[in-house]
Design a protein around this motif. Sequence first.
Motif, PDB file in Angstrom:
ATOM      1  N   PRO A 133       0.841  -1.211   0.000  1.00  0.00           N
ATOM      2  CA  PRO A 133       0.000   0.000   0.000  1.00  0.00           C
ATOM      3  C   PRO A 133       0.871   1.254   0.000  1.00  0.00           C
ATOM      4  N   VAL A 134       1.992   1.178  -0.686  1.00  0.00           N
ATOM      5  CA  VAL A 134       2.974   2.253  -0.760  1.00  0.00           C
ATOM      6  C   VAL A 134       3.461   2.334  -2.197  1.00  0.00           C
ATOM      7  N   GLY A 135       3.606   3.537  -2.717  1.00  0.00           N
ATOM      8  CA  GLY A 135       4.143   3.697  -4.061  1.00  0.00           C
ATOM      9  C   GLY A 135       5.652   3.487  -4.062  1.00  0.00           C
ATOM     10  N   VAL A 136       6.153   2.702  -5.019  1.00  0.00           N
ATOM     11  CA  VAL A 136       7.593   2.418  -5.116  1.00  0.00           C
ATOM     12  C   VAL A 136       8.067   2.709  -6.541  1.00  0.00           C
ATOM     13  N   LEU A 137       9.078   3.542  -6.647  1.00  0.00           N
ATOM     14  CA  LEU A 137       9.718   3.834  -7.934  1.00  0.00           C
ATOM     15  C   LEU A 137      11.219   3.607  -7.783  1.00  0.00           C
ATOM     16  N   VAL A 138      11.848   3.026  -8.806  1.00  0.00           N
ATOM     17  CA  VAL A 138      13.301   2.856  -8.820  1.00  0.00           C
ATOM     18  C   VAL A 138      13.833   3.559 -10.067  1.00  0.00           C
ATOM     19  N   ILE A 139      14.747   4.510  -9.852  1.00  0.00           N
ATOM     20  CA  ILE A 139      15.323   5.305 -10.947  1.00  0.00           C
ATOM     21  C   ILE A 139      16.825   5.037 -10.983  1.00  0.00           C
ATOM     22  N   ASN A 140      17.345   4.644 -12.150  1.00  0.00           N
ATOM     23  CA  ASN A 140      18.777   4.344 -12.238  1.00  0.00           C
ATOM     24  C   ASN A 140      19.611   5.617 -12.334  1.00  0.00           C
ATOM     25  N   ARG A 141      20.939   5.447 -12.357  1.00  0.00           N
ATOM     26  CA  ARG A 141      21.844   6.606 -12.347  1.00  0.00           C
ATOM     27  C   ARG A 141      21.770   7.417 -13.636  1.00  0.00           C
ATOM     28  N   HIS A 142      21.156   6.843 -14.671  1.00  0.00           N
ATOM     29  CA  HIS A 142      20.967   7.581 -15.919  1.00  0.00           C
ATOM     30  C   HIS A 142      19.639   8.340 -15.930  1.00  0.00           C
ATOM     31  N   ARG A 143      18.987   8.421 -14.742  1.00  0.00           N
ATOM     32  CA  ARG A 143      17.710   9.128 -14.570  1.00  0.00           C
ATOM     33  C   ARG A 143      16.588   8.468 -15.370  1.00  0.00           C
ATOM     34  N   GLU A 144      16.662   7.151 -15.467  1.00  0.00           N
ATOM     35  CA  GLU A 144      15.631   6.383 -16.167  1.00  0.00           C
ATOM     36  C   GLU A 144      14.806   5.595 -15.169  1.00  0.00           C
ATOM     37  N   LEU A 145      13.497   5.606 -15.349  1.00  0.00           N
ATOM     38  CA  LEU A 145      12.597   4.849 -14.484  1.00  0.00           C
ATOM     39  C   LEU A 145      12.652   3.374 -14.872  1.00  0.00           C
ATOM     40  N   GLN A 146      13.027   2.536 -13.905  1.00  0.00           N
ATOM     41  CA  GLN A 146      13.177   1.111 -14.178  1.00  0.00           C
ATOM     42  C   GLN A 146      12.062   0.274 -13.575  1.00  0.00           C
ATOM     43  N   VAL A 147      11.599   0.655 -12.384  1.00  0.00           N
ATOM     44  CA  VAL A 147      10.590  -0.126 -11.669  1.00  0.00           C
ATOM     45  C   VAL A 147       9.523   0.816 -11.130  1.00  0.00           C
ATOM     46  N   ALA A 148       8.277   0.387 -11.252  1.00  0.00           N
ATOM     47  CA  ALA A 148       7.160   1.113 -10.636  1.00  0.00           C
ATOM     48  C   ALA A 148       6.104   0.086 -10.254  1.00  0.00           C
ATOM     49  N   ASN A 149       5.700   0.058  -8.989  1.00  0.00           N
ATOM     50  CA  ASN A 149       4.678  -0.917  -8.588  1.00  0.00           C
ATOM     51  C   ASN A 149       3.281  -0.409  -8.937  1.00  0.00           C
ATOM     52  N   THR A 150       2.291  -1.272  -8.772  1.00  0.00           N
ATOM     53  CA  THR A 150       0.919  -0.949  -9.184  1.00  0.00           C
ATOM     54  C   THR A 150       0.408   0.304  -8.493  1.00  0.00           C
ATOM     55  N   TYR A 151       0.710   0.456  -7.211  1.00  0.00           N
ATOM     56  CA  TYR A 151       0.233   1.613  -6.449  1.00  0.00           C
ATOM     57  C   TYR A 151       0.745   2.909  -7.069  1.00  0.00           C
ATOM     58  N   ALA A 152       2.049   2.930  -7.394  1.00  0.00           N
ATOM     59  CA  ALA A 152       2.634   4.132  -7.999  1.00  0.00           C
ATOM     60  C   ALA A 152       2.069   4.377  -9.390  1.00  0.00           C
ATOM     61  N   ILE A 153       1.879   3.304 -10.165  1.00  0.00           N
ATOM     62  CA  ILE A 153       1.326   3.437 -11.515  1.00  0.00           C
ATOM     63  C   ILE A 153      -0.065   4.068 -11.465  1.00  0.00           C
ATOM     64  N   ASN A 154      -0.906   3.605 -10.527  1.00  0.00           N
ATOM     65  CA  ASN A 154      -2.274   4.106 -10.430  1.00  0.00           C
ATOM     66  C   ASN A 154      -2.319   5.550  -9.964  1.00  0.00           C
ATOM     67  N   HIS A 155      -1.445   5.915  -9.024  1.00  0.00           N
ATOM     68  CA  HIS A 155      -1.521   7.257  -8.440  1.00  0.00           C
ATOM     69  C   HIS A 155      -0.728   8.305  -9.220  1.00  0.00           C
ATOM     70  N   LEU A 156       0.243   7.870 -10.008  1.00  0.00           N
ATOM     71  CA  LEU A 156       1.030   8.826 -10.789  1.00  0.00           C
ATOM     72  C   LEU A 156       0.649   8.817 -12.267  1.00  0.00           C
ATOM     73  N   GLY A 157      -0.236   7.885 -12.657  1.00  0.00           N
ATOM     74  CA  GLY A 157      -0.669   7.831 -14.050  1.00  0.00           C
ATOM     75  C   GLY A 157       0.418   7.375 -14.993  1.00  0.00           C
ATOM     76  N   ILE A 158       1.260   6.432 -14.554  1.00  0.00           N
ATOM     77  CA  ILE A 158       2.328   5.917 -15.411  1.00  0.00           C
ATOM     78  C   ILE A 158       1.711   5.030 -16.487  1.00  0.00           C
ATOM     79  N   THR A 159       2.107   5.263 -17.735  1.00  0.00           N
ATOM     80  CA  THR A 159       1.435   4.582 -18.866  1.00  0.00           C
ATOM     81  C   THR A 159       2.131   3.306 -19.310  1.00  0.00           C
ATOM     82  N   GLY A 160       3.455   3.195 -19.169  1.00  0.00           N
ATOM     83  CA  GLY A 160       4.121   1.989 -19.647  1.00  0.00           C
ATOM     84  C   GLY A 160       5.536   1.873 -19.142  1.00  0.00           C
ATOM     85  N   LEU A 161       5.993   0.630 -18.970  1.00  0.00           N
ATOM     86  CA  LEU A 161       7.349   0.380 -18.496  1.00  0.00           C
ATOM     87  C   LEU A 161       8.047  -0.665 -19.375  1.00  0.00           C
ATOM     88  N   ASP A 162       7.784  -0.639 -20.674  1.00  0.00           N
ATOM     89  CA  ASP A 162       8.374  -1.636 -21.563  1.00  0.00           C
ATOM     90  C   ASP A 162       9.893  -1.535 -21.586  1.00  0.00           C
TER      91      ASP A 162
END
Length: 460
Positions: free
Chosen positions: A138-167
């Motif tokens: 029940p917590v939003g989790v995002l992982v951003i690498n050293r190149h400032r790229e989003l690598q991981v986002a859990n369902t909670y974060a996707i729903n609350h931040l409106g993330i569209t894709g992580l291909d």
Amino acid sequence: MSSSRKKAISRTVQFGFASLVGNAFMAFLVYKLITKENPRVTRVDMSLLVAVILLITIIEIIVFWSNQKNVIERQHLFRKNLEEVIKGNRVPKIHLDPDDPFYNLSKTINEISTHERHQIHVLTNQQSELEAIVDNLPVGVLVINRHRELQVANTYAINHLGITGLDVPHPYTMDIRNKELSNLVDSVFQSRQSITKTIELDGDQSYVFETTIVYSPKVHHKFEIIVLLYDVTAAVQSKRIERDFVNNASHELRTPITSIAGFADTLLGGAKDDPETLNNFLHIIKSESDKLVQLTDDILTMSRVKNGNSERKEINIYDYVDQQLQMMEGNIKGMNLTVQNNIPRDIAEKVVENDLFQITKNLITNAIRYNKVGGKIAVDYRSHHDGWELIVSDTGVGIPMDQTERVFERFYRVNNAIKGGTGLGLAIVKEAVADMGGSVRIESDMGSGTAVFVKFKRQA
């Protein structure tokens, strides 16, 4: 042709040449010994000797090539299995006879394959478990690498931040569009220090998050940024409601108290000597005192609803509503209202009696207070497959559409509402309905009236 096969052919040719030279040399020595002992050796004997030498050489070459081919096949098999093991693929066991020179090597490769398969199975299970845990937090989790790229986002974060894709990894700014959150992430990249701050994210619904941005160093000067979003909206709203409640209650209490004190001072100042003024002021003081009593009762009622007894018992709904209408008969006659109790007489439901009392009392009171003189009130019942519904409707002044939700807030009054209420009636109704696990909604037309629908799930 593979390089190993070319090498095998080259080694076979070299071996054949060396074997031929060696055999020829041995034949020459044999020939010398024979001619020395027996000078009568014929040309036929020499030809036979040469043929034997060539035959032996050919046999040696064939045997050597056969061994080389066997080695090549074993090498190819071992290499292929090891390559598949490295890729994490399942490979069949290598079965060789115990007397095979490669038996021990094949046994070792089989053990490596089994061990790797077990390790991959363990790691896969651990990864699946970790992903399931992170994805259902029940917590939003995002992982951003050293190149400032989003690598991981859990369902909670996707729903609350409106993330569209992580291909594929992509710049986190494509998904983190809140400027304050984006600035926090930037500051952690620059300072390489973790930070925690409470921020508000606006979208379809406003959320307040306690945001922790963690700088996580890794080996070889690598690092990643982990963003954790804890939803504290309910806690913030609760504090805000509590603060507003104290402020509003203080204001509501101060108004009649100030009025009573003012009129009492006026009377003590000499106004009591005028009988007419004394009588008017005493009526005002009585009216303001009644308001204080009503406000105090409503505040205490809200406390009792939350902390009261939630035990249910079966009650005849028609009789219960009829009793409420009889208790308010004086107010109903004063407004010359027509009242219809349309609930079937034999309907009984399991309810929390104190909650039902507060619901019916406040809804009927509002239907009377905000009605028109000569208007109507109707109380209806509907049964559903899994619950039941109580509807209280009137022909009063109505509520604007944009305020049908706000009227459930504590001390909120519709702008054009008739004065007299404490602004807590519908808030008490909402608390009582929630205590019984139900829901409440309002349908209203300005100038035509209001209907309040209270729906409950039927208890076994």
